[in-house]
Design a protein around this motif. Structure first.
Motif, mmCIF file in Angstrom:
data_model
loop_
_atom_site.group_PDB
_atom_site.id
_atom_site.type_symbol
_atom_site.label_atom_id
_atom_site.label_comp_id
_atom_site.label_asym_id
_atom_site.label_seq_id
_atom_site.Cartn_x
_atom_site.Cartn_y
_atom_site.Cartn_z
ATOM 1 N N GLY A 41 0.772 -1.224 0.000
ATOM 2 C CA GLY A 41 0.000 0.000 0.000
ATOM 3 C C GLY A 41 0.808 1.283 0.000
ATOM 4 N N THR A 42 2.080 1.187 0.362
ATOM 5 C CA THR A 42 2.877 2.406 0.476
ATOM 6 C C THR A 42 4.054 2.432 -0.488
ATOM 7 N N HIS B 192 5.823 10.800 -6.295
ATOM 8 C CA HIS B 192 4.750 10.722 -5.299
ATOM 9 C C HIS B 192 3.435 10.560 -6.027
ATOM 10 N N GLY B 193 2.465 10.081 -5.309
ATOM 11 C CA GLY B 193 1.160 9.844 -5.900
ATOM 12 C C GLY B 193 0.956 8.369 -6.189
ATOM 13 N N PRO B 194 -0.233 8.025 -6.630
ATOM 14 C CA PRO B 194 -0.576 6.607 -6.799
ATOM 15 C C PRO B 194 0.100 5.968 -8.017
ATOM 16 N N THR C 19 0.451 1.679 -9.725
ATOM 17 C CA THR C 19 -0.002 0.295 -9.606
ATOM 18 C C THR C 19 1.123 -0.622 -10.060
ATOM 19 N N GLN D 139 -1.493 -4.185 -7.628
ATOM 20 C CA GLN D 139 -1.568 -3.589 -6.295
ATOM 21 C C GLN D 139 -1.373 -2.084 -6.396
ATOM 22 N N SER D 140 -2.157 -1.341 -5.654
ATOM 23 C CA SER D 140 -2.035 0.114 -5.651
ATOM 24 C C SER D 140 -1.088 0.548 -4.526
ATOM 25 N N TYR D 141 -0.241 1.526 -4.843
ATOM 26 C CA TYR D 141 0.708 2.076 -3.863
ATOM 27 C C TYR D 141 0.612 3.582 -3.907
ATOM 28 N N LYS D 142 0.681 4.191 -2.733
ATOM 29 C CA LYS D 142 0.654 5.650 -2.661
ATOM 30 C C LYS D 142 1.627 6.096 -1.583
ATOM 31 N N ARG E 188 4.740 9.391 -14.028
ATOM 32 C CA ARG E 188 3.676 8.382 -14.054
ATOM 33 C C ARG E 188 3.241 8.093 -15.498
#
Length: 158
Positions: free
Chosen positions: A51-52, A82-84, A86, A90-93, A145
């Motif tokens: 998640g992080t 920084h920011g989301p 995948t 899995q999503s990471y932020k 991104r």
């Protein structure tokens, strides 16, 4: 580090040359740089933190397999991210600081070390020239991104 090398660094520090010699000594050891700068977030083995912070093991080497991938990885270290995002569904932020203060050699060796994590094959070579070509053109997190997304499209088509 040899005793003689350690004495040279101490003497250089006393003479005010510490940053120059310390940087060249650090460039020789990507593992030490990784464990000092990256492992706190991405873990000692590059497994990441759910998640992080995304995993690096098995991913950096894959991404570094192309010229565009090397440029992307170098840009992330130089500019931060920084920011989301995948990774493998899995999503990471999280927040990754810019490591612009590191030399091109240091960034290259830490990326080369990270490319070995989670793989038994030969990791792609990453050079200081790969980093130098990116450093001159700063990128925003949004641009990074977008670059990441374009790499993901190319990787998934193979």
């Amino acid at each position: 580090m040899t005793t003689g090398h350690g004495l040279k660094i101490m003497l250089a520090a006393l003479l005010g040359l510490g940053p120059v010699l310390a940087s060249s000594a650090m460039a020789a050891d990507g593992a030490a740089l990784y464990h000092g700068k990256c492992a706190m977030c991405h873990g000692p083995s590059g497994a990441g933190r759910p998640g992080t912070f995304p995993p690096l093991a098995g991913r950096v080497g894959q991404i570094a397999g192309s010229t565009d991938g090397k440029a992307y990885l170098a840009a992330v270290l130089v500019n931060g991210l920084h920011g989301p995002i995948t990774v493998d569904g899995q999503s990471y932020k999280g927040y990754m600081p810019a490591f612009r203060a590191l030399s091109d050699d240091d960034i290259a060796v830490v990326l080369a070390y990270a490319a070995t994590l989670g793989t038994t094959g030969t990791a792609p070579e990453i050079s200081a020239q790969d980093v130098q070509s990116v450093r001159a053109t700063p990128m925003t997190a949004d641009a990074l991104r977008e670059k990441r997304q374009s790499l993901a499209v190319v990787q998934s088509s193979h």
